[in-house]
Design a protein around this motif. Structure first.
Motif, PDB file in Angstrom:
ATOM      1  N   ALA A 201      35.457   7.103 -21.382  1.00  0.00           N
ATOM      2  CA  ALA A 201      35.190   8.511 -21.644  1.00  0.00           C
ATOM      3  C   ALA A 201      33.907   8.574 -22.458  1.00  0.00           C
ATOM      4  N   VAL A 202      32.919   9.281 -21.967  1.00  0.00           N
ATOM      5  CA  VAL A 202      31.685   9.449 -22.732  1.00  0.00           C
ATOM      6  C   VAL A 202      31.868  10.677 -23.611  1.00  0.00           C
ATOM      7  N   ILE A 203      31.711  10.463 -24.904  1.00  0.00           N
ATOM      8  CA  ILE A 203      31.987  11.533 -25.845  1.00  0.00           C
ATOM      9  C   ILE A 203      30.711  11.864 -26.594  1.00  0.00           C
ATOM     10  N   ARG A 204      30.475  13.157 -26.743  1.00  0.00           N
ATOM     11  CA  ARG A 204      29.275  13.571 -27.451  1.00  0.00           C
ATOM     12  C   ARG A 204      29.547  14.885 -28.163  1.00  0.00           C
ATOM     13  N   ALA A 205      29.149  14.957 -29.417  1.00  0.00           N
ATOM     14  CA  ALA A 205      29.332  16.161 -30.228  1.00  0.00           C
ATOM     15  C   ALA A 205      30.749  16.718 -30.105  1.00  0.00           C
ATOM     16  N   GLY A 206      31.739  15.823 -30.131  1.00  0.00           N
ATOM     17  CA  GLY A 206      33.130  16.272 -30.171  1.00  0.00           C
ATOM     18  C   GLY A 206      33.734  16.654 -28.844  1.00  0.00           C
ATOM     19  N   ARG A 207      32.992  16.405 -27.747  1.00  0.00           N
ATOM     20  CA  ARG A 207      33.536  16.722 -26.428  1.00  0.00           C
ATOM     21  C   ARG A 207      33.422  15.515 -25.513  1.00  0.00           C
ATOM     22  N   ILE A 208      34.359  15.416 -24.558  1.00  0.00           N
ATOM     23  CA  ILE A 208      34.224  14.389 -23.527  1.00  0.00           C
ATOM     24  C   ILE A 208      33.378  14.985 -22.407  1.00  0.00           C
ATOM     25  N   ILE A 209      32.236  14.345 -22.154  1.00  0.00           N
ATOM     26  CA  ILE A 209      31.341  14.928 -21.169  1.00  0.00           C
ATOM     27  C   ILE A 209      31.458  14.220 -19.826  1.00  0.00           C
ATOM     28  N   ARG A 210      32.095  13.063 -19.769  1.00  0.00           N
ATOM     29  CA  ARG A 210      32.327  12.396 -18.479  1.00  0.00           C
ATOM     30  C   ARG A 210      33.462  11.406 -18.681  1.00  0.00           C
ATOM     31  N   LEU A 211      34.270  11.244 -17.637  1.00  0.00           N
ATOM     32  CA  LEU A 211      35.383  10.312 -17.740  1.00  0.00           C
ATOM     33  C   LEU A 211      35.614   9.649 -16.389  1.00  0.00           C
ATOM     34  N   GLY A 212      35.694   8.328 -16.371  1.00  0.00           N
ATOM     35  CA  GLY A 212      35.952   7.627 -15.116  1.00  0.00           C
ATOM     36  C   GLY A 212      35.775   6.132 -15.289  1.00  0.00           C
ATOM     37  N   THR A 213      35.892   5.384 -14.196  1.00  0.00           N
ATOM     38  CA  THR A 213      35.607   3.956 -14.277  1.00  0.00           C
ATOM     39  C   THR A 213      34.100   3.817 -14.423  1.00  0.00           C
ATOM     40  N   PRO A 214      33.633   2.701 -14.985  1.00  0.00           N
ATOM     41  CA  PRO A 214      32.181   2.526 -15.100  1.00  0.00           C
ATOM     42  C   PRO A 214      31.496   2.691 -13.744  1.00  0.00           C
ATOM     43  N   ALA A 215      32.124   2.161 -12.683  1.00  0.00           N
ATOM     44  CA  ALA A 215      31.515   2.262 -11.350  1.00  0.00           C
ATOM     45  C   ALA A 215      31.413   3.713 -10.912  1.00  0.00           C
ATOM     46  N   GLU A 216      32.452   4.476 -11.183  1.00  0.00           N
ATOM     47  CA  GLU A 216      32.422   5.899 -10.819  1.00  0.00           C
ATOM     48  C   GLU A 216      31.316   6.632 -11.552  1.00  0.00           C
ATOM     49  N   LEU A 217      31.212   6.345 -12.842  1.00  0.00           N
ATOM     50  CA  LEU A 217      30.191   7.030 -13.636  1.00  0.00           C
ATOM     51  C   LEU A 217      28.807   6.716 -13.108  1.00  0.00           C
ATOM     52  N   ILE A 218      28.597   5.455 -12.754  1.00  0.00           N
ATOM     53  CA  ILE A 218      27.290   5.067 -12.233  1.00  0.00           C
ATOM     54  C   ILE A 218      27.105   5.644 -10.840  1.00  0.00           C
ATOM     55  N   GLY A 219      28.175   5.538 -10.035  1.00  0.00           N
ATOM     56  CA  GLY A 219      28.108   5.928  -8.629  1.00  0.00           C
ATOM     57  C   GLY A 219      27.808   7.395  -8.435  1.00  0.00           C
ATOM     58  N   ASP A 220      28.541   8.256  -9.165  1.00  0.00           N
ATOM     59  CA  ASP A 220      28.360   9.667  -8.849  1.00  0.00           C
ATOM     60  C   ASP A 220      27.172  10.288  -9.569  1.00  0.00           C
ATOM     61  N   ALA A 221      26.578   9.527 -10.451  1.00  0.00           N
ATOM     62  CA  ALA A 221      25.537  10.164 -11.231  1.00  0.00           C
ATOM     63  C   ALA A 221      24.151  10.011 -10.609  1.00  0.00           C
ATOM     64  N   ARG A 222      23.878   8.850 -10.084  1.00  0.00           N
ATOM     65  CA  ARG A 222      22.479   8.612  -9.720  1.00  0.00           C
ATOM     66  C   ARG A 222      22.350   7.847  -8.417  1.00  0.00           C
ATOM     67  N   SER A 223      21.169   7.900  -7.878  1.00  0.00           N
ATOM     68  CA  SER A 223      20.895   7.148  -6.673  1.00  0.00           C
ATOM     69  C   SER A 223      20.253   5.819  -7.030  1.00  0.00           C
ATOM     70  N   ILE A 224      20.059   4.994  -6.005  1.00  0.00           N
ATOM     71  CA  ILE A 224      19.408   3.701  -6.188  1.00  0.00           C
ATOM     72  C   ILE A 224      17.900   3.909  -6.351  1.00  0.00           C
ATOM     73  N   GLU A 225      17.302   3.042  -7.146  1.00  0.00           N
ATOM     74  CA  GLU A 225      15.885   3.182  -7.434  1.00  0.00           C
ATOM     75  C   GLU A 225      15.104   2.061  -6.755  1.00  0.00           C
ATOM     76  N   ILE A 226      14.068   2.415  -6.033  1.00  0.00           N
ATOM     77  CA  ILE A 226      13.205   1.392  -5.430  1.00  0.00           C
ATOM     78  C   ILE A 226      11.823   1.534  -6.054  1.00  0.00           C
TER      79      ILE A 226
END
Lengths: 286, 248
Positions: A201-226
């Motif tokens: 759970a990523v927590i910031r300023a007293g709130r959870i701003i994202r929650l998931g497996t590390p792979a999910e957090l990486i997967g749904d957030a960004r694309s691959i970089e070339i």
């Protein structure tokens, strides 16, 4: 699987400042759950409410079926705690400190076994005050384990460690996981969360701003970089379809006869995601 | 009960391993007695000087051990996070506090015996005229000063300052209450201060059971004042004592 920890809309203020603004999560038995966030995000407040140290202002919390606000003895029998700052009486030896704490529990583990697990067997007759920082953290962990807890709280267990000490701490934590312990871990190190936690759970300023497996957090957030250099200039392509993008790039390069210099294909790390998330929320009122 | 004995064993081990505590708490009153015993003459007001000083030093010892020692121990342990860490173990908080008190009582009881032995060997001091009453007085004194000690620990914020604060209280109090010799010649205002201090009354009680062979309950006023101080300390503790460091 039943949940070892269940938290709903947890709230806490100190002198009118909201440290926790309604966080909710569940930790399944046997899981390593990471609370990840910058300093002052509310991680320690959340953990200390669950350990029974602080009263919540609002919301529900359940730890192994108990209300941590009452901090009942039966709950304390079944949890192990590593605090951010705490000491053990410096005049005892490592083994004596373990024996002292073992005496508090109804069914303690064998002390020498615990010393073996945390790698303090050689130091067992050394006075606590002679231990190095890393060894003291091992002692904290050993003492948290001596009551044979089902649930272990680790509040920033590797802060201030050198890389080698961190690795060996990670191995210890993974070993605990394989023993079937449930672990709630707080950290501000991303690699630590990525390496150890089943869910974060990523927590910031007293709130959870994202929650998931590390792979999910990486997967749904960004694309691959070339990345590569073209005529000495850095080119960055972000794509959700790296295979196709690479195919097109290399085809073009081959056809026109230039080299994709310093070609790099990179998955975002949890760190990238995290920094992006934290930036996104920076407009938030403190 | 088993947990209490377990904890007590470790409390004692830690106390005797700490050279500072063992010297400052245990040896210092003996040292003072040896010193003062050699300075004062044969008699003070017609009573053997060794006996009068011994009664005074029992008082100083009780204040030093139960008030001073306890306050220092608790503040240092609180600020180091030792108390906080204990709170998340199954050890019941009251068991812990009871153990700390018992351990303090053991140390002071031993010190009282050591003072008696030193007195009788070096200065031909008397043995307690009312031994049972004497033992009772020691328990009472430790209880009252421990109440004050826990109260003081609840008010003192930092581990660095605790030793100084405690000594600024204990030493003048002991001086004014007559721990180190008679206060008859003191200016009136100093005697007036002494008249409200708990140690003055504790020394009176000790004097009664140790030298005059009185009953422990011979002086209800002294018992009342001593108890009132202890209860006041306890009341402060109940309101202000924390297990958490005062870091924030």
């Amino acid at each position: 699987m039943s949940s070892a920890i269940a938290v709903r809309d947890l709230r806490k203020s100190y002198d009118g400042v909201e440290a926790l603004r309604g966080i909710s999560f569940e930790v399944t038995a046997g899981e390593v759950f990471g609370l990840l966030g910058p300093n002052g995000a509310g991680k320690t407040t959340a953990v200390e409410i669950l350990e029974g140290y602080r009263n919540r202002d609002g919301g529900d919390a359940s730890v192994l079926g108990y209300d941590p606000g009452d901090s009942p003895r039966a709950m304390r029998e079944r949890i192990g705690v590593v605090l951010q700052h705490s000491e053990i009486t410096p005049l005892l030896t490592v083994r004596e400190a373990h024996l002292l704490f073992a005496g508090y529990y109804a069914k303690p583990r064998d002390v020498d076994e615990v010393l073996e697990v945390v790698g303090l067997m050689e130091k067992r007759d050394a006075r606590v005050k002679t231990l190095s920082g890393g060894q003291k953290r091992r002692l904290d962990l050993g003492i948290a384990l001596v009551g044979d807890p089902e649930l272990v709280f680790l509040d920033e267990p590797t802060t201030g460690f050198d890389p080698a000490a961190r690795r060996s701490a990670w191995e210890m934590i993974l070993a605990l996981r394989s023993l079937g312990k449930t672990i709630l871990l707080t950290t501000h190190y991303l690699d630590e969360a990525q390496r150890l936690a089943d869910r974060v759970a990523v927590i910031r300023a007293g709130r959870i701003i994202r929650l998931g497996t590390p792979a999910e957090l990486i997967g749904d957030a960004r694309s691959i970089e070339i990345r590569f250099l073209k005529n000495g200039e850095q080119v960055v392509i972000e794509t959700k379809n790296p295979t196709q993008a690479l195919n097109e790039l290399t085809a073009e390069a081959l056809a026109t006869g230039y080299e994709l210099e310093q070609l790099e294909v990179r998955r975002p790390t949890l760190e990238d995601v995290y920094l992006e998330l934290v930036d996104e929320y920076d407009g938030d009122v403190e | 009960m088993t947990v209490l004995l377990h904890q007590l064993k470790f409390e004692q081990r830690v106390f005797w391993r700490s050279r500072e505590a063992a010297v400052f708490i245990f040896i210092f009153p003996l040292l003072l007695y040896a010193l003062l015993g050699s300075i004062y003459g044969d008699e003070i007001d017609g009573v053997p000087a060794a006996d009068v000083l011994l009664a005074g030093l029992f008082g100083y010892g009780a204040a030093n051990t139960a008030f001073g020692g306890l306050a220092i121990t608790l503040v240092i342990r609180r600020e180091a996070g030792i108390l906080k860490r204990l709170r998340s173990t199954p050890l019941p908080p009251w068991t812990y506090l009871a153990t700390v008190l018992l351990s303090t009582l053991m140390v002071f009881a031993l010190q009282a015996v050591a003072l008696l032995v030193l007195g009788s060997l070096a200065f031909d001091a008397s043995m307690p005229a009312n031994p049972l009453g004497f033992a009772g007085a020691i328990v009472l004194g430790v209880a009252a000063f421990a109440g004050l000690g826990v109260g003081a620990a609840s008010l003192i914020r930092s581990a660095e300052g605790v030793s100084a604060v405690v000594n600024v209280i204990v030493l003048p109090m002991a001086f004014l209450s007559g721990s180190f010799g008679p206060t008859r010649e003191f200016p009136v205002f100093l005697q007036a201060i002494a008249d409200v201090l708990p140690l003055t009354y504790f020394i009176d009680i000790v004097y009664g059971v140790y030298l005059d062979g009185e009953s422990l309950f011979a002086d209800p006023k002294a018992l009342g004042v001593l108890a009132a101080w202890g209860i006041a300390g306890l009341a402060v503790a109940l309101k202000r004592f924390t297990w958490m460091p005062r870091e924030r």
